[in-house]
Design an enzyme around this catalytic site. Structure first.
Site, mmCIF file in Angstrom:
data_model
loop_
_atom_site.group_PDB
_atom_site.id
_atom_site.type_symbol
_atom_site.label_atom_id
_atom_site.label_comp_id
_atom_site.label_asym_id
_atom_site.label_seq_id
_atom_site.Cartn_x
_atom_site.Cartn_y
_atom_site.Cartn_z
ATOM 1 N N ASN A 54 0.929 -1.292 -0.027
ATOM 2 C CA ASN A 54 -0.054 0.028 0.024
ATOM 3 C C ASN A 54 0.912 1.199 -0.105
ATOM 4 O O ASN A 54 0.450 2.312 0.151
ATOM 5 C CB ASN A 54 -0.828 0.034 0.886
ATOM 6 N N HIS A 140 -14.628 -2.425 5.856
ATOM 7 C CA HIS A 140 -13.539 -3.231 6.433
ATOM 8 C C HIS A 140 -13.816 -3.844 7.683
ATOM 9 O O HIS A 140 -14.835 -3.267 8.431
ATOM 10 C CB HIS A 140 -12.375 -2.193 6.684
ATOM 11 N N GLU A 185 -16.415 3.267 4.229
ATOM 12 C CA GLU A 185 -15.074 3.938 3.617
ATOM 13 C C GLU A 185 -15.022 4.803 2.450
ATOM 14 O O GLU A 185 -16.234 4.626 1.777
ATOM 15 C CB GLU A 185 -14.142 2.621 2.832
ATOM 16 N N SER A 189 -11.006 -0.985 0.445
ATOM 17 C CA SER A 189 -9.589 -1.775 0.226
ATOM 18 C C SER A 189 -9.487 -2.974 -0.623
ATOM 19 O O SER A 189 -8.626 -3.327 -0.995
ATOM 20 C CB SER A 189 -9.357 -2.100 1.591
ATOM 21 N N ASP A 214 -14.054 6.460 6.676
ATOM 22 C CA ASP A 214 -12.822 5.846 6.711
ATOM 23 C C ASP A 214 -12.214 6.343 5.733
ATOM 24 O O ASP A 214 -12.368 5.753 4.453
ATOM 25 C CB ASP A 214 -12.893 4.480 6.919
ATOM 26 N N HIS A 217 -7.549 4.815 2.429
ATOM 27 C CA HIS A 217 -6.875 4.505 1.185
ATOM 28 C C HIS A 217 -6.957 5.754 0.257
ATOM 29 O O HIS A 217 -6.361 5.530 -0.935
ATOM 30 C CB HIS A 217 -7.420 3.257 0.531
ATOM 31 N N LYS A 245 -0.057 3.750 4.489
ATOM 32 C CA LYS A 245 -0.474 3.718 3.228
ATOM 33 C C LYS A 245 0.659 4.637 2.435
ATOM 34 O O LYS A 245 1.761 4.722 2.280
ATOM 35 C CB LYS A 245 -1.826 3.523 2.930
#
Length: 393
Positions: A54, A140, A185, A189, A214, A217, A245
């Site tokens: 990541n 997640h 998110e 992910s 969230d 990413h 990440k």
């Protein structure tokens, strides 16, 4: 791998679980690697191009981050020695939080030790058995664990289906919950696709809910100055970011209001009872923040390569999910097929982990290709050629 059930006694449930996972090609094992640079590793004495990290911007090996980490260690020591409420709040923690809040366009920020810890401990601090949590079906595991610990009622809406979410909200506002929380998110992910952040904010405001996003990413590679899809947006009660990440380091933080920050400092067990992030980590994060806003060219190159790889793989007949991030899921199906392809790539110098149930639904095992701005065109073309040869044979 054989597990002796005859001598396990009260641990026989563990041996049975491991045997079942091995039978279904879902047994996980730890494999040591040695990182050479941002995109190559050594595993079992063999150099491999890494397409599973990541480290989206390759910052984990950047000399400025390493130097800052060393300097902070020299000045403050190797550990923070206590929790934040005891003696673990150094001036560097406070200054970093102020810098994060400012660059994200939010009122305040709060450091936490990991994204998993943050989701798992903040969510139970916000809702209880009289509350309702509405979450995307593909959130997640850390979010699910936080919901479970909260004892709140919870329902999942279909993935990125905000019409379904609104139907659930219309029913929920009539049912007497003390509060309703929407959590999801921004970049998923395992799918690599994005939530519609603006529409989530609108729904949250319309139905008077709490909104928790969230942004792990997206941070570093999307949004204004690369600070994520929630930066400079009002109407989000809590936004989570992580430093492991695109920031190339470790740890997590939230941006929020001063009111919620003060509440969590007093009522969030995962913040109160854990040792603060060490100075070396704070130093590397601080160096990354100084650098990330200036990396527009790297972000542009990265997202161009995402489109290039997706189009190439689709043309080869692979099932590629509709990612808009550096995460490119190539769905293979059966667990053993995904593992076989992963092994083939490793034999030929490419490291890509096969993702299997329960991380993803049954029969959707996949290769989770992850691109970095440090991948050269020759790395990417070599990967595509290998996948083409495998698919044709």
């Amino acid at each position: 791998m054989n597990y002796d059930l005859n001598h396990c006694n009260n641990l026989d449930f563990i041996a049975k679980e491991l045997q079942e996972r091995e039978k279904n090609n879902n047994l996980r094992q730890l494999n040591s690697i040695h990182p050479q640079d941002a995109v190559t590793i050594i595993k079992n004495g063999k150099t491999l191009i890494n397409f599973s990290s990541n480290d989206y911007l390759g910052l984990s090996k950047h000399p400025d981050l390493i130097l800052a980490s060393q300097n902070y260690t020299q000045q403050y020591g190797v550990g923070s020695t206590a929790s934040r409420l005891v003696t673990g709040t150094y001036d560097i923690h406070r200054k970093l939080e102020e810098k994060l809040a400012k660059i994200c366009g939010k009122e305040s920020a709060l450091l936490l030790n990991t994204g998993f810890q943050a989701n798992m401990t903040i969510l139970p601090s916000l809702v209880d058995q009289k509350s309702l949590v509405l979450c995307d079906r593909l959130v997640h595991n850390s979010i699910l664990q936080g919901i479970f610990l909260s004892n709140a009622r919870w329902k999942r809406y279909q993935h990125n289906d905000l019409r379904h979410l609104e139907r659930l909200l219309k029913k929920a506002v009539l049912q007497g919950y003390n509060r309703i929380l929407i959590v999801t998110e921004t970049v998923f992910s395992m799918e690599g696709d994005c939530s519609d952040v603006d529409s989530l904010i609108q729904l949250s405001q319309q139905y008077n809910t709490l909104l928790y996003l969230d942004d792990a990413h997206a941070l570093g590679i999307m949004g204004e100055k690369g600070m994520g899809l929630t930066a400079h947006k009002s109407g989000i009660d809590i936004s989570l970011g992580t430093f492991g990440k695109a920031f190339g380091s470790f740890g997590a933080f939230i941006t929020t209001s001063k009111l919620i920050r003060d509440y969590l400092i007093n009522c969030c067990p995962g913040f109160i009872y854990t040792t603060a992030l060490p100075p070396s980590v704070i130093g590397s994060i601080d160096a990354a923040i100084e650098m990330i806003p200036s990396l527009d060219q790297e972000r542009k190159y990265l997202l161009e390569q995402v489109n290039y790889v997706q189009n190439k793989l689709k043309n080869l007949g692979y099932q590629v999910l509709g990612s808009t991030s550096p995460i490119i899921p190539v769905v293979i199906g059966k667990e053993e097929k995904a593992v076989k392809l992963s092994n083939f790539l490793e034999e030929n110098g490419i490291f890509v982990t096969a993702i299997r149930p329960p991380t993803v639904p049954k029969n959707t095992s996949r290769l989770r290709l992850v691109l970095s701005s440090k991948h050269q065109q020759e790395h990417i073309n070599y990967l595509i050629n290998l996948l083409q040869n495998y698919h044709e044979h």
